[in-house]
Structures are given as structure tokens and as C-alpha cells.
Design a protein around this motif. Structure first.
Motif, PDB file in Angstrom:
ATOM      1  N   TYR A  29       0.880  -1.161   0.104  1.00  0.00           N
ATOM      2  CA  TYR A  29       0.111   0.040   0.067  1.00  0.00           C
ATOM      3  C   TYR A  29       1.027   1.309   0.077  1.00  0.00           C
ATOM      4  CZ  TYR A  29       1.156  -0.514   4.838  1.00  0.00           C
ATOM      5  OH  TYR A  29       1.564  -0.731   6.002  1.00  0.00           O
ATOM      6  N   GLU A  30       2.082   1.047  -0.451  1.00  0.00           N
ATOM      7  CA  GLU A  30       3.121   2.419  -0.315  1.00  0.00           C
ATOM      8  C   GLU A  30       3.722   2.389  -1.543  1.00  0.00           C
ATOM      9  OE1 GLU A  30       4.487   2.342   4.513  1.00  0.00           O
ATOM     10  OE2 GLU A  30       5.772   1.304   2.739  1.00  0.00           O
ATOM     11  N   SER A  63       1.761   6.406   1.727  1.00  0.00           N
ATOM     12  CA  SER A  63       0.490   5.596   1.678  1.00  0.00           C
ATOM     13  C   SER A  63      -0.146   5.966   0.528  1.00  0.00           C
ATOM     14  CB  SER A  63       0.205   5.416   3.073  1.00  0.00           C
ATOM     15  OG  SER A  63      -0.944   4.737   3.163  1.00  0.00           O
ATOM     16  N   GLN A  65      -3.230   4.646   0.574  1.00  0.00           N
ATOM     17  CA  GLN A  65      -4.488   4.188   1.278  1.00  0.00           C
ATOM     18  C   GLN A  65      -5.481   5.465   1.086  1.00  0.00           C
ATOM     19  OE1 GLN A  65      -3.077   2.181   4.897  1.00  0.00           O
ATOM     20  NE2 GLN A  65      -3.590   0.090   3.968  1.00  0.00           N
ATOM     21  N   THR A  66      -6.708   5.097   1.429  1.00  0.00           N
ATOM     22  CA  THR A  66      -7.837   6.216   1.543  1.00  0.00           C
ATOM     23  C   THR A  66      -7.608   6.678   3.224  1.00  0.00           C
ATOM     24  OG1 THR A  66      -9.203   5.130  -0.210  1.00  0.00           O
ATOM     25  CG2 THR A  66      -9.934   6.914   1.549  1.00  0.00           C
ATOM     26  N   GLN A  67      -7.481   7.605   3.182  1.00  0.00           N
ATOM     27  CA  GLN A  67      -7.495   8.250   4.476  1.00  0.00           C
ATOM     28  C   GLN A  67      -8.761   8.877   4.833  1.00  0.00           C
ATOM     29  OE1 GLN A  67      -3.816  10.467   5.337  1.00  0.00           O
ATOM     30  NE2 GLN A  67      -2.730   9.338   3.950  1.00  0.00           N
ATOM     31  N   ARG A  93      -7.279  10.199  -0.692  1.00  0.00           N
ATOM     32  CA  ARG A  93      -6.042   9.450  -1.112  1.00  0.00           C
ATOM     33  C   ARG A  93      -5.040  10.001  -1.970  1.00  0.00           C
ATOM     34  NH1 ARG A  93      -5.936   5.795  -5.388  1.00  0.00           N
ATOM     35  NH2 ARG A  93      -7.763   5.974  -6.973  1.00  0.00           N
TER      36      ARG A  93
END
Length: 375
Positions: A29-30, A63, A65-67, A93
Motif C-alpha cells: 500500500y506504499e 501511503s 490508502q484512503t485516509q 487518498r
């Protein structure tokens, strides 16, 4: 020989250290962005074990990912001048790690500030009813406002913006509650009126059907009798045919049509007037003898008690009390019988002298004094 072994061991240790410094583990995911001596390398390292130069290279992981970022409550004024407090949540994201690292510093904080200002701007352009009833439109407009400064320059994508809560003042909540209650009452009345209208239409159709079929009305009457007598009660139902009422109605109409001319009957005690009631002339029935009414006996006279007239009250003389003064031999005598200005004599002598010297005609000053005394 010993020195050579030591050198080899040192070189091996140095190689291991350099190898450890050059290896980087990137998660799925990075994304890895490498800077060599502060200069960005064009290649972005994907997930896995990556090798970089131990000296001069520096890798930063971003990252993708959805934050989730919560927006603190924001006080704002709507387009219809209603003060309220709104809080929301933002889902975003990173789409371009290079822009997220190079073009903006601390992009989560930057997204939070952009979300706060955009939320206040959107709330200020909408009215309260739209804000409460059409939240999807408000959310899409808020997302559109936040996408403009974040997606292209910063490499961030705002996936979703949701308004969590809207805090209204107490007075506004009471007003809205009254409005909602009135609206529900209006709907209930409209539904009840619509039901009555439909029921009246059905009853009208049923009445028309029963009028076309006389037997249906009789069956309905019998069904009503059965329904009433089903329970244990003391109600007595006597069916009365409607046709009989219609017969009487037709007879009354025929009688009105065949009635001869009407004559005016004057009221007792006065002459005939155009407004008096008109009675129809009833035709004589052969063979019918009407007995004469017995005479009404006269009422006995009522005795009247005699009340004697009240005598008139004599007028009252406005003159004050009068003291009679008699003249005896040219001298004035008081009530005691003594002469004014003379020595007091005996009662017998005074009375004798008064009798002998009584004047036959009163003087002018005695007429007024003698009249009340005589009375």
C-alpha cells in the motif's frame, strides 16, 4: 596471515553494513520516492525489497490508502440567515506521490484546512431547507469545491465528503417541530377528506344500483335486520317500506294540484290583509254531517273593588309660626294674660276684661295672624 584475516573480516562487516543501508522494504500500500543528494529520481519504487545507494540516496514512503479526516464543527450562517454548526468527514487518498511530497508540506493538514473553508463557503450559499432535505447535493458540491485545489496541484483525490451533523438552535428546533406537526395534521385531514369523498362516490353508485333494482333494497333491509339481531340486545327493528312514503308523497302532490282557488281568511279583530294565510276550500263530502259546536258559556263578571278617592292635600302656607296678639283696651296682651308694659293682674280680672273688650272686627294686622289661629 592474521592481519589479512582481520582485513577480510573488516571488509565483510563493511559490506554487510553497506548492504543493509542500501536495502529498503516497500509495502503493498506504499510507494517509494528516492532523492539522490536532494534531487528527485524519476523512478518510483513499487512494493517489495528495493536497493538504493547507501550513500547519497534517501527514500520516502507514501501511503496510497484512503485516509479519513474529520472536520471539526464549523459555525456558519445559511443563505436565509440561520446560524448553525456543521461538522463533516472527508475521505481522500494520494494519487501522485511525487506531487504530494514536493508540492505541499504536510498534506493531511492542508486537506483539513481546505475542507473547513470549503464547508463554510458551501453552507453560506445554501438555505436551511436545502441543507436538511438535500444533503446529497450539498455533499457533491462540497466535493467539487475541494477537488479543484487538491487533485491537480497536490496529487490528492477527494473521494467522498459527508456532513455528519447539523446543530440547530433550540428556538429553531421548536419552530421546525411545530411546522412538521402542522404538516402532518394537514396530511391527515386531506387523507380523511379524500376517504370521505371516495366513500360518498361508492355510496352514490350503490344507491343508483339499488334504485334500478327494487329487490336489492329489500335484501339490504333484511341484511340490516340480521346484523342488528345478531347480538343479544333489546332493540326492536320494524321495517317500514319506503314505497309507502313515496305513495303518500304522490298523493300529497296530486292533492295540491287539484286544490281549488284559495281564499283569504282575515285574522280575528282586524280586516283582511294581503299577508294573511290562505286556506283552501274543502269540497263538501256527501253523506257527511258535521255537528254544530256547542255554545261557549260567557265568563262571569269579575267584581271590582271600589277605591275611594284620596282628598287633596291643602297647600301649606310658607309663612313661619304665628304668635297671636290681641288688643285689649289699646294695650297689647301676651299669652300669660298680662298686659305688656303694665303690672300683672289676677287671672279672673284679665279674663273678664278680655271678654268685655274683645274686638268685633280684626284690624289689618290681625287678619293674617287670626287665620291660622282659627284653623
Amino acid at each position: 596471515m592474521g592481519v589479512l584475516i582481520i582485513v577480510l573480516v573488516v571488509l565483510a562487516l563493511a559490506g554487510l553494513v553497506l548492504l543493509a543501508m542500501s536495502l529498503r522494504n516497500v509495502q503493498q500500500y506504499e510507494k517509494g520516492v528516492v532523492f539522490r543528494f536532494g534531487r528527485l529520481l524519476p523512478d518510483i519504487r513499487g512494493p517489495g525489497l528495493r536497493v538504493i545507494r547507501p550513500i547519497g540516496d534517501r527514500m520516502q514512503k507514501v501511503s496510497v490508502q484512503t485516509q479519513v479526516l474529520g472536520i471539526p464543527p464549523q459555525g456558519s450562517i445559511t443563505a436565509d440567515n440561520v446560524t448553525l454548526t456543521v461538522d463533516a468527514v472527508v475521505y481522500f487518498r494520494v494519487t501522485d506521490p511525487v506531487k504530494a511530497l514536493v508540492n505541499v508540506r504536510d498534506y493531511p493538514s492542508a486537506v483539513s484546512q481546505i475542507a473547513q473553508t470549503s464547508l463554510r463557503a458551501v453552507i453560506g450559499r445554501a438555505d436551511l431547507d436545502t441543507l436538511l432535505s438535500d444533503r446529497d447535493h450539498i455533499n457533491s458540491e462540497l466535493k467539487k469545491v475541494m477537488d479543484a485545489p487538491t487533485e491537480e496541484p497536490w496529487g490528492l483525490r477527494i473521494e467522498r465528503v459527508e456532513i455528519k451533523d447539523i446543530a440547530l438552535p433550540e428556538s429553531m428546533m421548536r419552530s421546525m417541530s411545530k411546522q412538521a406537526e402542522a404538516e402532518r395534521e394537514r396530511r391527515a385531514r386531506v387523507i380523511a377528506a379524500d376517504g370521505e369523498f371516495q366513500a360518498s362516490q361508492r355510496l352514490s353508485d350503490a344507491a343508483a344500483t339499488m334504485a334500478d333494482t327494487p329487490g336489492a333494497l329489500q335484501l339490504r333491509l333484511l341484511q340490516t335486520v340480521v346484523d342488528v339481531s345478531a347480538e343479544k340486545n333489546s332493540t326492536l327493528v320494524m321495517p317500514f317500506p319506503v314505497e309507502m312514503l313515496r305513495f303518500f308523497e304522490r298523493q300529497s302532490r296530486e292533492t295540491d294540484d287539484d286544490t281549488p282557488a284559495r281564499r283569504s281568511v282575515p285574522l280575528p279583530g282586524r280586516a283582511a290583509h294581503p299577508g294573511d294565510h290562505e286556506l283552501p276550500e274543502v269540497p263538501a263530502i256527501p253523506g257527511l254531517v258535521v255537528p254544530a259546536a256547542p255554545p261557549v258559556p260567557a265568563a262571569p263578571p269579575v267584581p271590582v273593588a271600589f277605591v275611594p278617592p284620596v282628598p287633596p292635600v291643602p297647600p301649606v302656607d310658607p309663612v313661619g309660626p304665628v304668635v297671636p296678639v290681641l288688643h285689649l283696651s289699646g294695650e297689647r296682651v301676651g299669652f300669660g294674660g298680662g298686659r305688656i308694659g303694665a303690672p300683672v293682674a289676677g287671672r279672673a280680672a284679665v279674663a273678664r276684661e278680655r271678654r268685655d273688650n274683645w274686638p268685633t272686627q280684626p284690624g289689618p294686622d290681625q287678619e293674617r295672624d287670626a287665620t291660622p289661629a282659627a284653623g
